[in-house]
Scaffold this active site. Structure first.
Site, PDB file in Angstrom:
ATOM      1  NE  ARG A  38      32.881   8.549  75.313  1.00  0.00           N
ATOM      2  CZ  ARG A  38      32.037   9.521  75.635  1.00  0.00           C
ATOM      3  NH1 ARG A  38      30.868   9.601  75.048  1.00  0.00           N
ATOM      4  NH2 ARG A  38      32.352  10.398  76.558  1.00  0.00           N
ATOM      5  CE  LYS A 199      28.110  29.134  84.875  1.00  0.00           C
ATOM      6  NZ  LYS A 199      26.671  28.891  84.883  1.00  0.00           N
ATOM      7  N   GLY A 352      35.793  16.779  79.813  1.00  0.00           N
ATOM      8  CA  GLY A 352      35.479  16.697  78.382  1.00  0.00           C
ATOM      9  C   GLY A 352      36.279  17.656  77.522  1.00  0.00           C
ATOM     10  N   GLY A 375      32.292  13.629  83.471  1.00  0.00           N
ATOM     11  CA  GLY A 375      31.611  13.737  84.765  1.00  0.00           C
ATOM     12  C   GLY A 375      32.110  12.722  85.772  1.00  0.00           C
TER      13      GLY A 375
HETATM   14  P1  ADP Z   1      35.964  20.246  81.244  1.00  0.00           P
HETATM   15  O1  ADP Z   1      34.917  19.791  80.260  1.00  0.00           O
HETATM   16  O2  ADP Z   1      37.347  19.979  80.744  1.00  0.00           O
HETATM   17  O3  ADP Z   1      35.710  19.708  82.625  1.00  0.00           O
HETATM   18  P2  ADP Z   1      34.555  22.649  81.802  1.00  0.00           P
HETATM   19  O4  ADP Z   1      33.347  22.070  81.152  1.00  0.00           O
HETATM   20  O5  ADP Z   1      34.536  22.866  83.254  1.00  0.00           O
HETATM   21  O6  ADP Z   1      35.846  21.815  81.383  1.00  0.00           O
HETATM   22  O7  ADP Z   1      34.876  24.064  81.175  1.00  0.00           O
HETATM   23  C1  ADP Z   1      35.059  24.244  79.807  1.00  0.00           C
HETATM   24  C2  ADP Z   1      34.382  25.497  79.384  1.00  0.00           C
HETATM   25  O8  ADP Z   1      34.877  26.603  80.100  1.00  0.00           O
HETATM   26  C3  ADP Z   1      34.616  25.777  77.934  1.00  0.00           C
HETATM   27  O9  ADP Z   1      33.388  25.744  77.259  1.00  0.00           O
HETATM   28  C4  ADP Z   1      35.218  27.168  77.934  1.00  0.00           C
HETATM   29  O10 ADP Z   1      34.709  27.938  76.907  1.00  0.00           O
HETATM   30  C5  ADP Z   1      34.827  27.733  79.276  1.00  0.00           C
HETATM   31  N1  ADP Z   1      35.760  28.768  79.703  1.00  0.00           N
HETATM   32  C6  ADP Z   1      37.067  28.637  79.930  1.00  0.00           C
HETATM   33  N2  ADP Z   1      37.619  29.810  80.271  1.00  0.00           N
HETATM   34  C7  ADP Z   1      36.627  30.719  80.263  1.00  0.00           C
HETATM   35  C8  ADP Z   1      36.558  32.124  80.518  1.00  0.00           C
HETATM   36  N3  ADP Z   1      37.644  32.809  80.853  1.00  0.00           N
HETATM   37  N4  ADP Z   1      35.371  32.728  80.404  1.00  0.00           N
HETATM   38  C9  ADP Z   1      34.280  32.038  80.066  1.00  0.00           C
HETATM   39  N5  ADP Z   1      34.265  30.706  79.811  1.00  0.00           N
HETATM   40  C10 ADP Z   1      35.431  30.063  79.899  1.00  0.00           C
HETATM   41 MG    MG Z   2      32.825  20.331  80.054  1.00  0.00          MG
END
Ligand code: ADP
Ligand code: MG
Length: 395
Positions: A38, A199, A352, A375
């Site tokens: 960063r 989620k 992230g 975010g």
């Molecule tokens: P990003 O940060 O890229 O936006 P998210 O924060 O939405 O992604 O999601 C990342 C999280 O989702 C990770 O911590 C990962 O462990 C969890 N995750 C991915 N697939 C699964 C799964 N099948 N069951 C439970 N958690 C999951």
């Molecule tokens: Mg995340």
């Protein structure tokens, strides 16, 4: 972009108050900076201003000190690293808008760089307090926002201050808005979206918004299990949001109505518990054993997703397809990351964990754009206006 940037105004010899995102991970024990990405990302705008003899007054937050002074959240190590990277002194103020900051700014010469203390030490920052915004504005003749990662928050240093000074975007902000903006408003078709992560509830906005823009929508991660359950499948002990089953059904119906090819996992890597060293095997999604949980997509799904992605000119990806931080459940995300790197499509990646994954694979340079704001990029892809962007002067 319809907002002014540093290129659109005269910065020569001016005091530029620059909001940057220097929120780097720091080892609490040693004070060592663990990743300076960063800080490096902030350099082009700083260099540009210095080359034009501006006095560069930097404002950043670090961590979540919640409106009070927290010693471990001081920006001193950041000032030191920035100084190394610039190969120039960086004057560090021990407060944000207090006596030390005033002294430091008053002593600046053209081309100098100063860093104010962690702006979240001020209780007014996250409240977008007007008095703080005005105090910050006193340090500049113009305001530059280069902190895309906090642009989704209306804080005194990201939005409030823009009322009091000519307000323009820095280069990092410009690049983020250009790439993310093109994906949501003017992408080269056909467009695909890959949405994963834990989620549905946290990605519902982006799913709904992108549905009207894409030809292909591929679902992965924890949220895929909620979709599968909504289809009547038994997903064992997988992460399911029972209160989102209806949402999943409505997204499936909407995709059908719009003729969007919706990709859901056909097979999965399942584990006997939620742990890195859990026992794992690959099964079809209609035979998830009792008590087991889906933690990654399987090889059939990867092949199907690659097929659906072929020919796409634009791909936006947010959220890993599995628990990618654990090797045993990372292959789905890694395979897609590699495939996209060689696809020739304009690929824009946000989120992230997703960004961490492509960086770890050393592939970040291979995509059109990897967003620095988790975010903020998500809210942008939801079609929401970011307050830190809205506050800037129109072109
Ligand atoms: P990003 O940060 O890229 O936006 P998210 O924060 O939405 O992604 O999601 C990342 C999280 O989702 C990770 O911590 C990962 O462990 C969890 N995750 C991915 N697939 C699964 C799964 N099948 N069951 C439970 N958690 C999951
Ligand atoms: Mg995340």
């Amino acid at each position: 972009m319809n907002k002014k940037t540093v290129r659109d105004i005269d910065v020569n010899g001016k005091r530029a108050l620059v909001r940057v995102d220097l929120n780097v991970p720091i080892d609490k024990q040693t004070g060592e900076i663990l990743d300076d990405t960063r800080i490096r990302a902030a350099l082009p705008t700083i260099d540009y201003l210095r080359a034009r003899h501006a006095k560069v007054v930097l404002v950043s937050h670090l961590g979540r000190p919640d409106g009070k002074v927290v010693e471990s959240a001081r920006l001193a190590p950041v000032a030191a690293r920035l100084s190394e990277l610039l190969d120039a002194p960086v004057a560090y103020a021990r407060d944000v808008v207090g006596e030390d900051a005033k002294r430091v700014v008053a002593a600046m010469q053209p081309g100098d760089v100063a860093l104010l203390e962690n702006v979240r030490f001020e209780p007014g920052e996250e409240k977008n307090d007007d008095a703080l915004a005005q105090q910050l504005a006193q340090f500049g003749d113009l305001y530059v926002n280069d902190a895309f990662g906090t642009a989704h928050r209306a804080h005194a240093s990201t939005a409030g201050v823009a009322k009091y000074l000519p307000a323009v975007a820095g280069f990092l902000m410009e690049k983020e808005i250009d790439y993310l903006g093109r994906v949501v408003s003017d992408p080269e078709p056909p467009v695909a979206a890959i949405i994963g992560g834990a989620k549905i509830s946290s990605k519902i906005g982006v799913l709904q918004h992108l549905l009207s823009k894409v030809s292909v929508l591929l679902i992965g991660g924890g949220m895929a299990s909620t979709f599968l359950k909504a289809q009547g499948k038994d997903v064992g002990a997988s992460l399911v949001e029972d209160d989102q089953l209806e949402t999943a059904r409505s997204i499936m119906a909407e995709a059908e109505r719009r003729g969007v090819a919706l990709g859901l996992p056909a097979d999965a890597v399942v584990a006997d518990r939620f742990a890195e060293e859990a026992e794992a095997k690959t099964v079809d999604v209609d035979s998830v054993p009792d008590g087991w949980m889906i933690l990654d997509v399987g090889p059939k799904t990867i092949a199907d997703y690659e097929k659906k992605l072929s020919g796409m000119k634009t791909v936006v990806w947010n959220g890993p397809l599995g628990v990618a931080e654990w090797d045993a459940f990372a292959e789905g995300s890694r395979a897609i990351a590699r495939w996209l790197a060689g696809s020739g499509a304009t690929v824009v990646i946000g989120g992230g964990e997703t960004v961490a994954l492509v960086q770890e694979l050393g592939l970040a340079e291979r995509y059109a754009h990897v967003s620095t704001g988790g975010g903020a990029s998500l809210e942008f892809l939801e079609g929401r206006e970011l307050p830190g962007v809205a506050a800037l002067d129109d072109r």
